[in-house]
Scaffold this active site. Sequence first.
Site, PDB file in Angstrom:
ATOM      1  N   GLY A   1      70.261  59.401   4.266  1.00 59.51           N
ATOM      2  CA  GLY A   1      69.423  58.363   4.136  1.00 59.51           C
ATOM      3  C   GLY A   1      69.678  57.546   2.726  1.00 59.51           C
ATOM      4  N   SER A   2      68.642  57.175   2.065  1.00 54.56           N
ATOM      5  CA  SER A   2      68.814  56.309   0.882  1.00 54.56           C
ATOM      6  C   SER A   2      69.295  57.135  -0.448  1.00 54.56           C
ATOM      7  CB  SER A   2      67.419  55.774   0.524  1.00 54.56           C
ATOM      8  OG  SER A   2      67.081  54.937   1.540  1.00 54.56           O
ATOM      9  N   THR A   3      69.473  58.523  -0.313  1.00 60.25           N
ATOM     10  CA  THR A   3      69.849  59.271  -1.406  1.00 60.25           C
ATOM     11  C   THR A   3      71.664  58.710  -1.363  1.00 60.25           C
ATOM     12  OG1 THR A   3      70.187  61.067   0.062  1.00 60.25           O
ATOM     13  CG2 THR A   3      68.309  60.989  -1.086  1.00 60.25           C
TER      14      THR A   3
END
Length: 587
Positions: free
Chosen positions: A303-305
Amino acid sequence: MNIDNRPHTPEKWRFRFVYGIALLLFFIAGGRLFYLTAVDNAFLKNQGEIRAVRTEAIPATRGMILDRRGEPLAVSTPTWTIIANPRVLWNVPVDVEKKTGPEEEIKRLAEVMGVGRAWLQERFEANKSRSFMYLRRQIPPTEADSIMAANVVGVSKTKEYKRFYPAGEVAAHVVGFTNIDDKGQEGIELAFDTALEGVSGRRSFVKDLSGNIISGIGVDQTERPGENIELSIDLRLQYLAYRELKAAVTEHRATSASAVILDVKTGEILAMVNQPSYNPNDRAVLEYEDLRNRAVIDLFEPGSTMKPFTVSAALMSGQYTTETKIDTSPGHMRFGRFTIRDARNYGVIDFEELLIKSSNVGASKIALSLPQDAVWNMDYELGMGSPVGIGFPGEASGVLPSHPKWHPSEIATLSYGYGLSVSTLQLAQAYMALGNGGYRVPVTIFKQDVPAQGKQIIPNKVAQDVVEMLEAVVQKGSGRTAQIPGYRVAGKTGTVHKVGSKGYEYDQYIALFAGLAPASDPRLAMVVMINDPKGREYYGGEVAAPVFSRVMEGALTTLNIYPDLPEGLREVRISPKKPPYQVVHGG
């Protein structure tokens, strides 16, 4: 004169007499030998059992597994094993008056062992023709002495080693365990079994009927102890990370979790913990799922990582600077039936705001403006899609799809961490490179005196710029719960929908936080992954970031890493209960 008619002299009579006696003894001995070998050979077999030359292995001490400070994680302790020769026991003469015989021996043995006589006799009968059988393995000396004191025919003891794990469940997934034969089954014990086990020796001796050594012949081969293995793990940090991760899993009723701490400069794994775990010292009840070293085996979409690496690829392209503005209006993008959304319309934002607000639309627009394989190349160079290579059994390589021709939606989803799968260790490796000035060194589970050679993946200036942006995420964005008093922290949250049998499950999540500290000169990289939290809180900033904060604070102080926040700001800490905005497919 006729010789035959001469009288016999006394000397000739004596000679014939002695000769006849010798001949008679020869025939008697030969007849007896023939009888024993051809007719009644049981006697000789029995004597062979009573007085026999034996060769026995001398067990080698298995090498110790130590943490980086010399604290034992796995040690071998000497124990005794009780063995029996069923064939000898069944040859014990039966004497009703003296109460001797096989059944009497078994009865006495059952009493001292505390087991049922019928069960024990059944075992002896099943092994009647064998000369070796285990009775009790790896028992304390006092228990072995009490059994041997019964003087049961054919029963003896031999030395073995039993593995003990001082850290118990805290380091179970790293160290692993051995089976009763001292063979590695999981973790380091399995991966480096050959080095740890050493080489057994051999000795010869003569034993009697009861298995007692009558005389030693000598040592044929001296045993060689196994090698000690010194890991990079710091048991102090391991305990700290395990405690906080277990507490978070309990609080949020999560299915599982993992966390990894890496030394940014050397690539050493300082802590690697998982939930659920198990106690390697007590494996009476053991669930297969508990054995999983989830940090290196379990895969998830990050995801956003992954957005910091999309930003890195953009800055490396030369098409963008840190001040470049991205128009994310109207807050969504459509690719046929597929729509990418932000939590709301953020309008025109720069790169730092893109990471603070975790804009999927912004990351997608950047990726689509770059060469189609730019983001993929960045992920690949950081180790996605390849095993980290620490030598652990079952280490996952992850999934980084490659397409000869990319569809725009595939490029877009890759830019914000969907469409690929990573392990907790792989993600920590990527952040380690970001904190090390863009320089990726090999990750290792062994203590390093000299850091291994690495490779520059991201230019130093780009890596520093992205770390500064990630520091803003912790100061102003969804990562505020990762703040640490006295220290500057850089990091990124992620809240990922889990994949089910029919696509994404919109009520099941993976909460993530990946970060670096201290941000002014990163020394430690850490990733926290919490799978399927079932409480009201499930965002990465609510569930994973607080774990990062508590563990990293303890790690920095334990390792005497000096605070880098200015004096006046060291007590300032913002820890909101909830992040300032919701995220759809984001952080």
